[in-house]
Motif scaffolding. Structure first.
Motif, PDB file in Angstrom:
ATOM      1  N   TYR A   1      13.096  18.097  32.023  1.00  0.00           N
ATOM      2  CA  TYR A   1      13.833  17.085  31.262  1.00  0.00           C
ATOM      3  C   TYR A   1      15.049  17.731  30.622  1.00  0.00           C
ATOM      4  O   TYR A   1      15.130  18.955  30.480  1.00  0.00           O
ATOM      5  CB  TYR A   1      12.937  16.440  30.200  1.00  0.00           C
ATOM      6  N   GLN A   2      16.000  16.877  30.197  1.00  0.00           N
ATOM      7  CA  GLN A   2      17.209  17.373  29.549  1.00  0.00           C
ATOM      8  C   GLN A   2      17.862  16.247  28.757  1.00  0.00           C
ATOM      9  O   GLN A   2      17.876  15.099  29.186  1.00  0.00           O
ATOM     10  CB  GLN A   2      18.193  17.904  30.598  1.00  0.00           C
ATOM     11  N   ASN A   3      18.384  16.588  27.588  1.00  0.00           N
ATOM     12  CA  ASN A   3      19.124  15.632  26.764  1.00  0.00           C
ATOM     13  C   ASN A   3      20.276  16.382  26.104  1.00  0.00           C
ATOM     14  O   ASN A   3      20.060  17.251  25.273  1.00  0.00           O
ATOM     15  CB  ASN A   3      18.212  15.007  25.705  1.00  0.00           C
ATOM     16  N   LYS A   4      21.507  16.041  26.492  1.00  0.00           N
ATOM     17  CA  LYS A   4      22.692  16.713  25.970  1.00  0.00           C
ATOM     18  C   LYS A   4      23.315  15.969  24.795  1.00  0.00           C
ATOM     19  O   LYS A   4      24.372  16.370  24.307  1.00  0.00           O
ATOM     20  CB  LYS A   4      23.732  16.868  27.086  1.00  0.00           C
ATOM     21  N   LEU A   5      22.678  14.896  24.354  1.00  0.00           N
ATOM     22  CA  LEU A   5      23.241  14.077  23.276  1.00  0.00           C
ATOM     23  C   LEU A   5      22.353  14.122  22.041  1.00  0.00           C
ATOM     24  O   LEU A   5      21.980  13.093  21.484  1.00  0.00           O
ATOM     25  CB  LEU A   5      23.443  12.637  23.756  1.00  0.00           C
ATOM     26  N   MET A   6      22.010  15.317  21.615  1.00  0.00           N
ATOM     27  CA  MET A   6      21.180  15.507  20.429  1.00  0.00           C
ATOM     28  C   MET A   6      22.044  15.949  19.248  1.00  0.00           C
ATOM     29  O   MET A   6      23.179  16.395  19.417  1.00  0.00           O
ATOM     30  CB  MET A   6      20.117  16.567  20.700  1.00  0.00           C
ATOM     31  N   PHE A   7      21.480  15.828  18.059  1.00  0.00           N
ATOM     32  CA  PHE A   7      22.113  16.345  16.853  1.00  0.00           C
ATOM     33  C   PHE A   7      21.305  17.551  16.373  1.00  0.00           C
ATOM     34  O   PHE A   7      20.079  17.534  16.390  1.00  0.00           O
ATOM     35  CB  PHE A   7      22.159  15.282  15.764  1.00  0.00           C
TER      36      PHE A   7
END
Length: 234
Positions: free
Chosen positions: A82-88
């Protein structure tokens, strides 16, 4: 007064009202500044656990620091990553849910610029010695099963599609067998797709992906899979 002047006055009045409410201010909040990636691994074999991306495992996460935080979700890819590049950049409570493994507890992690976080879980069942091939006018799958929990085996299946994401929720053709009994670790299971019965779905000369799956009787359990195999129909 001319109509165009009336429209101008009305527009000016609306703009003044929006300005007074603070709605005309420019959005100056910082954008996402962090990313997370990783995989869902078998805690014993250390291999990625194959997934469905349609109605499959999700990663549930909640960002700290808010009175009423919203639960957000990430989709797990076909290969178990999995991957998420829109995190804070922040602290989060995170867990993998509704999967093909024994549910792990929630964890608290800190996400920064490029954080890797892997889940080590116990799959409900392992598919071993998987083999899929065309034999004459049939696609034949043989495989064994490795039991990891005491739950019974609900059913097994062989799925075919043009996409590598093939599985129980995404297939053109499938052959499934209901078991509703114990996993027989000494048995070689066999499933066949008769190509003569599916000439419009599995056409001669075209490539398709085939995938073996097994489903255990356990809560929200999803199918466990072997990797998809690409075969060009002859």
């Amino acid at each position: 007064m001319e109509i165009k002047n009336i429209i101008k006055l009305a527009t000016l009045s609306l703009l003044l009202q929006l300005s007074a409410c603070g709605l005309s201010e420019i959005d100056n909040y910082d954008g996402p500044n962090a990313a997370i990636h990783g995989g869902i691994y078998d805690i014993e074999t250390k291999e990625l656990i194959q997934q469905d991306i349609v109605r499959g495992t999700q990663i549930e996460y909640v960002e700290h620091g808010y009175a009423n935080p919203q639960t957000q979700y990430m989709v797990v890819k076909n290969d178990g990553t999995y991957q998420n590049k829109l995190m804070f950049a922040n602290k989060y409570t995170i867990r993998a849910v509704r999967g093909n493994f024994v549910p792990p507890p929630s964890q608290e992690i800190t996400v920064s610029s490029n954080t890797e976080h892997n889940f080590e879980v116990l799959p409900y069942v392992r598919i071993k010695n998987a083999n899929i091939s065309q034999q004459g006018n049939k696609i034949v799958a043989t495989f064994g099963l490795d039991k990891t929990v005491e739950n019974s085996l609900q059913r097994i299946g062989l799925f075919a599609h043009t996409e590598i994401n093939v599985g129980e929720p995404l297939h053109k053709v499938s052959v499934q067998q209901t078991i509703n009994g114990a996993v027989d670790e000494a048995n070689t299971y066999r499933l066949e797709i008769d190509l003569a019965q599916h000439t419009t779905s599995l056409m001669n000369g075209k490539p398709y992906y085939f995938r073996i799956g097994a489903l255990m009787n356990a809560g929200e359990a999803k199918f466990n899979y072997a990797p998809a195999i690409r075969i060009t129909i002859q």
